[in-house]
Design an enzyme around this catalytic site. Structure first.
Site, short mmCIF file in Angstrom:
data_model
loop_
_atom_site.label_atom_id
_atom_site.label_comp_id
_atom_site.label_asym_id
_atom_site.label_seq_id
_atom_site.Cartn_x
_atom_site.Cartn_y
_atom_site.Cartn_z
N CYS A 175 76.37 30.16 92.78
CA CYS A 175 77.12 30.03 94.05
C CYS A 175 78.53 30.60 93.99
O CYS A 175 79.10 30.90 95.03
CB CYS A 175 77.28 28.59 94.47
N HIS A 184 69.59 24.05 98.11
CA HIS A 184 69.21 25.44 98.36
C HIS A 184 67.99 25.82 97.52
O HIS A 184 67.73 25.20 96.48
CB HIS A 184 70.36 26.39 97.95
N GLU A 226 78.70 32.80 97.34
CA GLU A 226 77.33 33.32 97.44
C GLU A 226 76.69 33.01 98.78
O GLU A 226 75.86 33.78 99.27
CB GLU A 226 76.47 32.68 96.33
N1 GLY Z 1 79.27 21.84 98.83
C1 GLY Z 1 78.49 22.99 98.97
C2 GLY Z 1 77.72 22.97 100.21
O1 GLY Z 1 77.28 21.89 100.61
O2 GLY Z 1 77.52 23.97 100.84
#
Ligand code: GLY
Length: 260
Positions: A247, A160, A65
């Site tokens: 994700c 996020h 994603e």
């Molecule tokens: N482990 C996922 C990220 O930190 O992007």
């Protein structure tokens, strides 16, 4: 037809990026089993699933994603905030090229797809540790001619924007108010995560149901009480890598891509 592009689990996932989680051993075989069950759930939710192979040198590649944002008939290819993740993007662009028009986020901008929440014609974009103001500005100029507007939303305490808020139905959001201010999403109904489950705001609304992590039964019950259908999936190994259900796939519809 709804499509889902997914990518296999890297055997090096134990070397994934971590920002807010403490490193714990990831059982790769178990992650692969969970990934297969996730793909089945996508198929049974009406998606045609396309699988890109994992790359051993790219520990986070299963979290596809973050590499692109599908906006109508366009795929905006991102420039992930973590440098280790930037080599993930090209193969995803190659896989999408036949279906969607490809446009690019370019330096100095950074943007992770996990920071982009689409509600109607609005893209809420997390101003997170991964997405910078140039990323927000570039996304805005790429999508404005396509009829979408961009609203920047501060995010703190999580990786996020979609760690803190996801759409679970049309203009209905599941929110962790400790990490994002729910008032940023005017015009949307909000369901708060159960206080016993701080990490529960990430659900994948697809078709008539929500794919939802098995680790959060109290929040799942809140969604059911609101009249929403929940399909539980075990993503415990992905949670150790700071990932969840949105994700692991990139979703787009033929209908929105038609006419390009
Ligand atoms: N482990 C996922 C990220 O930190 O992007």
């Amino acid at each position: 037809m709804r499509h889902a592009l997914v990518r296999g689990v890297s055997p090096a996932m134990n070397r994934c990026e971590l920002t807010h989680c403490t490193r714990e051993p990831i059982d790769i075989e178990r992650a692969e089993t969970q990934h297969r069950a996730y793909l089945t759930a996508l198929e049974e939710s009406g998606c045609r699933v396309h699988v890109l192979p994992a790359v051993p040198e790219l520990p986070d590649c299963v979290f596809i994603e973050d590499t692109a944002v599908a906006v109508g008939a366009t795929a905006v290819m991102t420039r992930p905030g973590a440098a280790s993740r930037r080599p993930e993007v090209d193969a995803v662009a190659d896989a999408l090229r036949d279906c969607l028009e490809i446009v690019w986020i370019v330096p100095p901008a950074t943007l992770d797809g996990g920071d982009v929440l689409c509600v109607g014609r609005t893209l809420f974009v997390g101003a997170s540790g991964r997405t910078n103001s140039a990323g927000v500005a570039q996304l805005r100029s790429l999508v404005a001619p396509r009829g979408y507007n961009v609203v920047s939303v501060p995010v703190t305490g999580c990786l996020h924007l979609k760690s803190a808020v996801t759409a679970v139905a049309d203009h209905v959001l599941l929110v962790q108010e400790r990490w994002v201010d729910g008032d940023a999403f005017s015009g949307c109904e909000r369901i708060e995560v159960d206080p016993r489950e701080p990490g529960a705001a990430n659900g994948l609304w697809i078709g008539d149901k929500i794919l939802f992590p098995a680790a959060y039964p109290y929040t799942a019950e809140r969604l059911r009480r609101r009249g929403l259908r929940v399909r539980v999936v075990d993503v415990s190994e992905f949670a150790k890598a700071e990932g969840a259900v949105t994700c692991c796939s990139l979703i787009w519809d033929d209908s929105s891509a038609a006419g390009r």
